[in-house]
Design an enzyme around this catalytic site. Structure first.
Site, PDB file in Angstrom:
ATOM      1  N   GLU A 138       0.818  -1.138   0.285  1.00  0.00           N
ATOM      2  CA  GLU A 138       0.009   0.171  -0.362  1.00  0.00           C
ATOM      3  C   GLU A 138       1.022   1.390  -0.287  1.00  0.00           C
ATOM      4  O   GLU A 138       1.260   1.972   0.542  1.00  0.00           O
ATOM      5  CB  GLU A 138      -0.828   0.041   1.558  1.00  0.00           C
ATOM      6  CG  GLU A 138      -1.836  -1.162   1.096  1.00  0.00           C
ATOM      7  CD  GLU A 138      -2.981  -1.409   2.022  1.00  0.00           C
ATOM      8  OE1 GLU A 138      -3.320  -0.222   2.753  1.00  0.00           O
ATOM      9  OE2 GLU A 138      -4.010  -1.616   1.338  1.00  0.00           O
ATOM     10  N   GLU A 198      -5.948  -8.653   0.616  1.00  0.00           N
ATOM     11  CA  GLU A 198      -6.442  -8.691   1.428  1.00  0.00           C
ATOM     12  C   GLU A 198      -8.066  -8.608   0.837  1.00  0.00           C
ATOM     13  O   GLU A 198      -8.002  -7.499  -0.055  1.00  0.00           O
ATOM     14  CB  GLU A 198      -6.006  -7.109   2.404  1.00  0.00           C
ATOM     15  CG  GLU A 198      -4.499  -7.338   2.970  1.00  0.00           C
ATOM     16  CD  GLU A 198      -3.660  -6.483   3.361  1.00  0.00           C
ATOM     17  OE1 GLU A 198      -4.789  -5.509   3.598  1.00  0.00           O
ATOM     18  OE2 GLU A 198      -2.708  -6.203   3.499  1.00  0.00           O
TER      19      GLU A 198
HETATM   20  C1  GCB Z   1      -4.872  -2.858   5.032  1.00  0.00           C
HETATM   21  C2  GCB Z   1      -3.609  -2.816   5.467  1.00  0.00           C
HETATM   22  C3  GCB Z   1      -3.625  -3.579   6.813  1.00  0.00           C
HETATM   23  C4  GCB Z   1      -4.430  -2.994   7.702  1.00  0.00           C
HETATM   24  C5  GCB Z   1      -6.072  -3.704   6.864  1.00  0.00           C
HETATM   25  C6  GCB Z   1      -6.957  -3.225   7.946  1.00  0.00           C
HETATM   26  O1  GCB Z   1      -5.277  -2.170   3.509  1.00  0.00           O
HETATM   27  O2  GCB Z   1      -2.926  -3.328   4.365  1.00  0.00           O
HETATM   28  O3  GCB Z   1      -1.437  -3.742   7.191  1.00  0.00           O
HETATM   29  O4  GCB Z   1      -4.057  -3.880   8.549  1.00  0.00           O
HETATM   30  O5  GCB Z   1      -6.026  -2.823   5.782  1.00  0.00           O
HETATM   31  O6  GCB Z   1      -7.399  -3.441   8.551  1.00  0.00           O
HETATM   32  O7  GCB Z   1      -7.170  -1.969   8.316  1.00  0.00           O
END
Ligand code: GCB
Length: 550
Positions: free
Chosen positions: A361, A454
């Protein structure tokens, strides 16, 4: 402080939990005369110290290291006093800066609402930045002349003939080496007396991620020509050719579909501290749920972890600590390259390491400074390891259709996408519409395979709400079900580009104090103490059928 462990959650003292700056560790031990320098060299190896470590032995400076998630070592032969007590001192500083990976920032508010000299510290990612000597510390000896490293690459020719090309790097030039390749029953299968060469083995079985039993694999053991040194196990080499094109990734010519998780090194009390019981529990859960891959979000994990995952046939995308990079300049690029090189060096010999993740990101990926930054890093991966593809992982709001953005240089597009969570919160029905559309758009823009790195929803363990509402286990179950349908639709379409699905996150993990989370990111399919939430059963159903496990 115990080692290995993060120092933050051991004590009942908020100033230590939240400490930013120097901490000091000391330890004394008796060094046996058997380690005397006439015959041996002695090394001190740290699995990782977060972030900057300075090391002294008996009051003499030995060296320092920067980078919180990587192993480093020093030869201490000349500093060690054998037959006596030795004192090891390690100073550790966890303060991150705009030019460290990950980035951190210290600001001094110019306001009468704060006391004079008050500072506010933050770092770029949402996980709690556990600090200290997080991984094991080893003392080990070698003979005076010893094997420093072994480079190797393996290939399968004509279906079953294995060829292992190796190069033994010794501390002094050697004319000959005793080389013996063992199979998994410790039986010699190929031999040589050359320090550089190729061994061939009949009837090899190409490696494939397996789920169930631990496979010791074929290890290479090498003996230095002085007959006294044996490198116990150099790990299994990358025993299979990974290939990739604009549609996907193949292992030994077979298409790979990834189904796994983003993770964290995180557990109760120990924080990021390595714990072999937690590791084995995680491997058991990964097997139970049928996962075939993990991403070491958002930093390279312990060598012990990658090695254990290799034995159990679980693939790994190794990520650098380049998490949420917010600004780009030459100093940061230099640091990112240094850390990338060390990351690849630390994990390149593992068969299960399949992809190098350059960053997670990053912001402003269409800006010329970012484009150039990632162009150089992608090029560096290609130079250092042309045998594996690279990935760059997008943020939620990255521009899907900007073909000139930083993503043009990597081999795989990683997409983090929280439909019905960060966007359209509570609107489960949009998942099936938006997700296939967006994945398609990423593919069309870059003509590269797309992996969803993710997705998910937060759920407070034990909270049930009907009809499903955000933060309940029911909502997490419904979110994942919608995504599964969306993925099936993508997989049914004519276009092949979808490399797989990785849920955020495997477990609930600790976050800094803030009002949007209850102390943890609760997107885990398992709780922080590694028990299944309701969603785990759905994931198990899907992943096991994807892996063809009953
Ligand atoms: C994301 C990040 C991750 C966070 C996740 C979240 O996009 O890459 O590090 O923990 O979202 O849960 O907000």
């Amino acid at each position: 402080m115990p080692v290995p462990s993060s120092f933050n959650d051991i004590v009942m003292d908020a100033s230590i939990r939240d400490h930013v700056g120097w901490v000091w560790y000391q330890r004394s031990w008796f060094a046996s005369r058997a380690w005397s320098r006439d015959h041996n060299r002695v090394f001190l190896r740290f699995g990782s110290v977060h972030y900057w470590a300075k090391v002294w032995l008996n009051g003499k400076f030995v060296g320092d290291h920067q980078g919180g998630h990587l192993p480093f070592e020093f030869e201490i032969t000349d500093h060690l006093v054998t037959g006596s007590i030795n004192l090891l001192t390690v100073a550790v500083n966890n303060r991150l800066h705009p030019n460290t990976l990950p980035q951190g920032r210290t600001t001094y508010p110019n306001s009468s609402l704060y006391p004079q000299g008050y500072s506010i510290y933050s770092h770029s990612c949402d996980y709690f930045d556990f600090s200290g000597i997080n991984r094991p510390v080893y003392l080990y000896t070698t003979p005076r002349t010893y094997v420093k490293d072994v480079e190797f690459s393996a290939n399968v020719v004509n279906q079953t003939l294995g060829a292992l090309t190796y190069n033994i790097i010794t501390s002094d030039v050697q004319n000959s080496c005793t080389v013996k390749l063992l199979n998994k029953y410790n039986k010699g299968v190929a031999y040589s007396t050359l320090c550089t060469g190729t061994l061939t083995v009949e009837d090899v079985r190409p490696w494939w991620p397996v789920l169930r039993t631990a496979d010791q694999g074929s290890w290479v053991r090498l003996r230095g020509s002085d007959e006294r040194y044996q490198l116990a196990a150099v790990g299994r080499s990358q025993c299979y050719p990974v290939t990739w094109d604009n549609h996907g990734v193949q292992i030994n010519g077979e298409n790979l579909y990834i189904h796994g998780f983003g993770m964290h090194e995180d557990s109760n009390i120990r924080g990021r501290g390595f714990d072999s019981a937690v590791l084995m529990r995680d491997i058991n859960l990964l097997q139970w749920v049928g996962a075939n891959a993990i991403r070491t979000s958002h930093y390279p994990y312990a060598e012990e972890t990658i090695a254990a995952l290799e034995r159990y046939g679980i693939l790994v995308i190794v990520e650098t600590p380049g998490c949420s990079i917010g600004s780009y300049d030459d100093d940061l690029l230099k640091e990112h390259k240094r850390i990338l090189e060390k990351t690849i060096h630390a994990h390149r010999k593992r068969a299960n390491v399949i992809i190098w993740s350059i960053a997670n990101e990053p912001s402003n990926t269409t800006r010329p400074d970012a484009v150039n930054y990632f162009k150089e890093l992608a090029q560096r991966v290609r130079e250092l390891d042309p045998s594996r593809p690279s990935i760059l992982v997008t943020g939620e709001f990255a521009h899907t259709n900007a073909s000139t953005s930083a993503f043009q240089y990597v081999d795989i597009i990683g997409v983090n996408r929280y439909a019905s969570w960060y966007r359209d919160s509570g609107k489960l029905s949009i998942i099936q519409i938006q997700v296939p559309l967006e994945m398609n758009l990423w593919y069309r823009t870059f003509d590269k395979p797309v992996l969803i790195t993710e997705y998910g929803a937060g759920s407070l363990s034990g909270q049930h709400v009907g009809p499903a509402a955000m933060w309940s286990e029911d909502y997490q179950v419904q979110t994942l079900r919608q995504y599964f349908r969306a993925f099936d639709n993508i997989l049914r379409s004519e276009e092949t580009f979808f490399l797989g699905e990785m849920i955020w996150n495997f477990i609930d993990f600790k976050t800094p104090q803030e009002y949007i989370r209850p102390g943890l990111c609760v997107k885990g399919v398992f709780t922080r103490d590694r028990q299944p939430k309701a969603a785990a059963y759905d994931v198990r159903g899907r992943y096991c059928s994807l892996a063809n496990i009953q």
